[in-house]
Design a protein around this motif. Structure first.
Motif, PDB file in Angstrom:
ATOM      1  N   PRO A 108      47.247 -17.627 148.307  1.00 51.81           N
ATOM      2  CA  PRO A 108      45.845 -18.500 148.784  1.00 51.81           C
ATOM      3  C   PRO A 108      45.044 -17.477 149.353  1.00 51.81           C
ATOM      4  N   LEU A 109      45.606 -17.060 151.187  1.00 50.96           N
ATOM      5  CA  LEU A 109      44.964 -16.541 151.892  1.00 50.96           C
ATOM      6  C   LEU A 109      44.284 -14.943 151.832  1.00 50.96           C
ATOM      7  N   ALA A 110      44.343 -14.910 150.020  1.00 47.49           N
ATOM      8  CA  ALA A 110      44.512 -13.507 149.823  1.00 47.49           C
ATOM      9  C   ALA A 110      43.135 -13.329 149.047  1.00 47.49           C
ATOM     10  N   LEU A 111      42.684 -14.610 148.756  1.00 48.70           N
ATOM     11  CA  LEU A 111      41.600 -14.805 147.804  1.00 48.70           C
ATOM     12  C   LEU A 111      40.616 -14.438 148.073  1.00 48.70           C
ATOM     13  N   PRO A 112      40.247 -14.728 149.415  1.00 51.32           N
ATOM     14  CA  PRO A 112      38.687 -13.852 150.414  1.00 51.32           C
ATOM     15  C   PRO A 112      39.063 -12.229 150.222  1.00 51.32           C
ATOM     16  N   SER A 113      40.452 -11.659 149.946  1.00 55.83           N
ATOM     17  CA  SER A 113      40.083 -10.203 149.583  1.00 55.83           C
ATOM     18  C   SER A 113      39.790  -9.774 148.255  1.00 55.83           C
ATOM     19  N   ALA A 114      40.092 -11.106 147.651  1.00 49.89           N
ATOM     20  CA  ALA A 114      40.256 -10.804 145.293  1.00 49.89           C
ATOM     21  C   ALA A 114      38.850 -10.900 145.467  1.00 49.89           C
ATOM     22  N   ALA A 115      37.816 -11.863 145.927  1.00 51.46           N
ATOM     23  CA  ALA A 115      36.397 -11.124 146.406  1.00 51.46           C
ATOM     24  C   ALA A 115      35.916 -10.645 146.254  1.00 51.46           C
ATOM     25  N   LEU A 116      36.358 -10.467 147.873  1.00 48.14           N
ATOM     26  CA  LEU A 116      35.376  -8.368 147.604  1.00 48.14           C
ATOM     27  C   LEU A 116      35.470  -7.744 146.647  1.00 48.14           C
ATOM     28  N   ALA A 117      37.043  -7.761 146.358  1.00 44.27           N
ATOM     29  CA  ALA A 117      37.305  -6.672 145.260  1.00 44.27           C
ATOM     30  C   ALA A 117      36.881  -6.425 143.857  1.00 44.27           C
ATOM     31  N   ARG A 118      36.346  -7.767 143.458  1.00 47.91           N
ATOM     32  CA  ARG A 118      35.395  -8.080 142.593  1.00 47.91           C
ATOM     33  C   ARG A 118      34.287  -7.709 142.418  1.00 47.91           C
ATOM     34  N   ALA A 119      34.131  -7.390 143.664  1.00 48.70           N
ATOM     35  CA  ALA A 119      32.387  -7.207 143.939  1.00 48.70           C
ATOM     36  C   ALA A 119      31.943  -5.464 143.061  1.00 48.70           C
ATOM     37  N   ALA A 120      33.396  -4.661 143.301  1.00 49.77           N
ATOM     38  CA  ALA A 120      33.256  -3.671 142.882  1.00 49.77           C
ATOM     39  C   ALA A 120      33.848  -3.402 141.518  1.00 49.77           C
ATOM     40  N   ARG A 121      34.053  -4.773 140.627  1.00 49.37           N
ATOM     41  CA  ARG A 121      34.955  -5.117 140.257  1.00 49.37           C
ATOM     42  C   ARG A 121      34.836  -6.085 138.960  1.00 49.37           C
ATOM     43  N   PRO A 122      33.771  -6.281 138.821  1.00 51.35           N
ATOM     44  CA  PRO A 122      33.442  -7.584 138.163  1.00 51.35           C
ATOM     45  C   PRO A 122      33.759  -8.266 137.070  1.00 51.35           C
ATOM     46  N   ASP A 123      34.830  -7.270 136.298  1.00 48.58           N
ATOM     47  CA  ASP A 123      35.962  -7.802 134.533  1.00 48.58           C
ATOM     48  C   ASP A 123      36.676  -7.837 136.050  1.00 48.58           C
ATOM     49  N   LEU A 124      37.396  -8.247 136.380  1.00 50.47           N
ATOM     50  CA  LEU A 124      38.481  -8.315 137.242  1.00 50.47           C
ATOM     51  C   LEU A 124      38.451  -9.940 137.050  1.00 50.47           C
ATOM     52  N   ARG A 125      39.706 -10.323 136.773  1.00 55.80           N
ATOM     53  CA  ARG A 125      39.730 -12.033 136.177  1.00 55.80           C
ATOM     54  C   ARG A 125      40.875 -12.249 137.379  1.00 55.80           C
ATOM     55  N   VAL A 126      40.855 -13.368 138.850  1.00 58.80           N
ATOM     56  CA  VAL A 126      41.330 -13.501 139.895  1.00 58.80           C
ATOM     57  C   VAL A 126      42.370 -14.898 139.390  1.00 58.80           C
ATOM     58  N   VAL A 127      43.654 -14.943 139.045  1.00 60.64           N
ATOM     59  CA  VAL A 127      44.128 -16.106 138.775  1.00 60.64           C
ATOM     60  C   VAL A 127      45.102 -16.396 140.171  1.00 60.64           C
ATOM     61  N   ALA A 128      44.587 -17.663 140.658  1.00 57.27           N
ATOM     62  CA  ALA A 128      45.132 -18.300 142.248  1.00 57.27           C
ATOM     63  C   ALA A 128      46.804 -18.995 142.079  1.00 57.27           C
ATOM     64  N   ALA A 129      47.369 -18.223 142.721  1.00 60.23           N
ATOM     65  CA  ALA A 129      49.040 -18.869 143.208  1.00 60.23           C
ATOM     66  C   ALA A 129      49.327 -20.003 144.294  1.00 60.23           C
ATOM     67  N   TRP A 130      48.842 -21.799 144.313  1.00 64.61           N
ATOM     68  CA  TRP A 130      48.942 -22.084 144.943  1.00 64.61           C
ATOM     69  C   TRP A 130      50.686 -22.416 145.588  1.00 64.61           C
ATOM     70  N   LEU A 131      51.149 -22.143 146.626  1.00 66.38           N
ATOM     71  CA  LEU A 131      52.131 -22.115 146.939  1.00 66.38           C
ATOM     72  C   LEU A 131      52.567 -23.648 147.407  1.00 66.38           C
ATOM     73  N   ALA A 132      51.901 -24.270 147.955  1.00 65.22           N
ATOM     74  CA  ALA A 132      52.158 -25.677 148.434  1.00 65.22           C
ATOM     75  C   ALA A 132      51.489 -26.461 148.435  1.00 65.22           C
ATOM     76  N   PRO A 133      51.138 -27.960 148.463  1.00 69.38           N
ATOM     77  CA  PRO A 133      50.066 -28.605 148.401  1.00 69.38           C
ATOM     78  C   PRO A 133      49.443 -28.687 149.046  1.00 69.38           C
ATOM     79  N   ALA A 134      49.816 -28.480 150.194  1.00 64.61           N
ATOM     80  CA  ALA A 134      48.281 -28.324 151.282  1.00 64.61           C
ATOM     81  C   ALA A 134      47.592 -27.256 150.970  1.00 64.61           C
ATOM     82  N   ASN A 135      48.237 -26.073 151.048  1.00 66.01           N
ATOM     83  CA  ASN A 135      46.971 -24.972 150.161  1.00 66.01           C
ATOM     84  C   ASN A 135      45.883 -25.500 150.011  1.00 66.01           C
ATOM     85  N   LEU A 136      45.855 -26.850 149.067  1.00 71.26           N
ATOM     86  CA  LEU A 136      45.100 -26.758 148.568  1.00 71.26           C
ATOM     87  C   LEU A 136      44.259 -28.690 149.056  1.00 71.26           C
TER      88      LEU A 136
END
Length: 416
Positions: A108-136
């Motif tokens: 979950p806390l890597a998702l902001p970095s994932a959004a930055l990375a996708r700016a340079a690689r628009p075809d990058l598909r991102v899947v979030a793995a939520w460790l605990a219910p409170a992450n959501l």
């Protein structure tokens, strides 16, 4: 496919992602894990390629910060540690061949970095793995905001307003300046709210906990696919001779652990020792930091630097712990009663869910004095209802063992 697995946090955060990395690798994919430098040896032991982020010194500095386990100020400490590495994923992805099929599984806390990375690689598909219910983020029950449990009668609109107050006062002022600065440097528009951005970044989501532990809430992001606890531990299961002899020498002990990342638990163990003395019970204290444990331990208490919980807990009468999701899931697997003393982050929510299952109870840190600890442990270990609920949970975890979470993740990478 080349799958990047981006994870952060302590060993408890690492284990599920290493398990998924190994399983995805076994399914024929090239896998690279990006995570804290301090866990590089653990990743090598798991047999996966690892790109370290930051330094071990930075990691230890963060864990030694006096506010890292504070229920309100802890997020600011974590974010300051993460903020300096927001561009790491983008750098790793920039080094990959342009034509190579590439996907990202993100903590979950890597998702902001994932959004930055996708700016340079628009075809990058991102899947979030939520460790605990409170992450959501959710307005539905059980709703905990730090140590505060929101009563069931409070209207949903009021609950949403409470979350906005949390965003306004505690989260957005901390996270948005650095995040939006990094986004502006890549030509991206600023985000208005950190949590909203977090939950909208991935194309799909997978939970690393089962629906019987936390049913999917109506306001969680979609598409969201229900997984199960992804337990893994690279350490050998065999018990040290000293511990094996201790376990054989008397009644099942109570295990105490404040979590692998807690370097500020001296008072916690002082109270634990006083509680065991009150109870007249044997105990095992778990921490890699011996200086946190009272120097002189009585014969009925044994300190161990590390023991795989899957080997220890089936031989214990109860587990007292901080409420991290990895420790919580291991206790459910073992069918052992849990007394959770939550400190911060997802721990309060995990405690509430353990209570709702009947598998234990939560005890707020300010109330976790020796007398209260002893009374709670006595009640848990003598309760037939708790024993039955724990046995039921253990059967649920065993039944879930056939769920292939890596296959579920793989299907999300292939798109809708």
């Amino acid at each position: 496919m080349h799958i990047l697995v981006a994870t952060l946090g302590s060993a408890g955060d690492m284990y599920p992602f290493l398990r998924l990395a190994r399983d995805l690798q076994a399914r024929g994919h090239r896998v690279t894990v990006v995570g804290p430098a301090v866990h590089a040896s653990m990743a090598r032991a798991a047999g996966v390629d690892y790109r370290p982020m930051g330094t071990e010194a930075e990691y230890l500095e963060l864990l030694e910060h006096p506010d890292v386990w504070h229920p309100r100020r802890g997020f600011a400490v974590l974010w300051r540690g993460l903020e300096r590495h927001l561009g790491v994923l983008a750098d790793v992805i920039a080094g990959q061949p342009a034509g190579e099929p590439l996907a990202l599984l993100a903590h979950p806390l890597a998702l902001p970095s994932a959004a930055l990375a996708r700016a340079a690689r628009p075809d990058l598909r991102v899947v979030a793995a939520w460790l605990a219910p409170a992450n959501l983020r959710s307005v539905h029950d059980p709703l905990t905001i730090g140590a505060l449990r929101i009563p069931r009668w409070l209207p949903l609109a009021w609950r949403a307003a409470l979350w906005r107050l949390v965003d306004r006062d505690l989260i957005d002022p901390v996270a948005l300046p650095g995040l939006n600065g990094a986004r502006a440097a890549r030509g991206l528009r600023p985000v208005a709210h950190f949590i909203d951005h977090l939950q909208a970044t991935a194309e799909a989501s997978v939970t690393l906990f089962p629906p019987w532990f936390a049913p999917t809430a109506a306001d969680w992001p979609r598409p969201l696919h229900e997984g199960t606890f992804t337990v893994y531990d690279p350490h050998p299961v065999a018990l040290a001779p000293e511990l094996a002899a201790f376990l054989e020498a008397g009644d099942p002990p109570v295990a105490f652990t404040p979590g692998s990342g807690n370097r500020q638990a001296a008072r916690w163990f002082e109270r634990a020792l006083a509680a065991t003395n009150r109870l007249g019970r044997r105990a095992v204290f778990l921490t890699t930091h011996r200086e946190q444990v009272p120097a002189a331990l009585p014969a009925h208490v044994l300190w161990q630097a590390y023991v795989p919980l899957r080997a220890l807990l089936p031989r214990c009468a109860a587990l007292v712990h901080h409420g991290g999701i990895g420790t919580t899931s291991e206790a459910l697997r073992a069918g052992v009663p849990q007394l959770i003393v939550p400190l911060a982050y997802d721990q309060f929510d995990n405690a509430a869910r353990i209570e709702s299952l009947g598998c234990g109870r939560g005890l707020a840190g300010w109330r976790a004095r020796p007398r209260a600890l002893a009374a709670a442990l006595a009640a848990l270990t003598r309760s037939p209802a708790t024993a039955a609920a724990c046995a039921s949970a253990a059967r649920q975890v065993a039944a879930d063992a056939g769920i292939d979470v890596a296959a579920l993740v793989e299907r999300q990478f292939l798109g809708p």
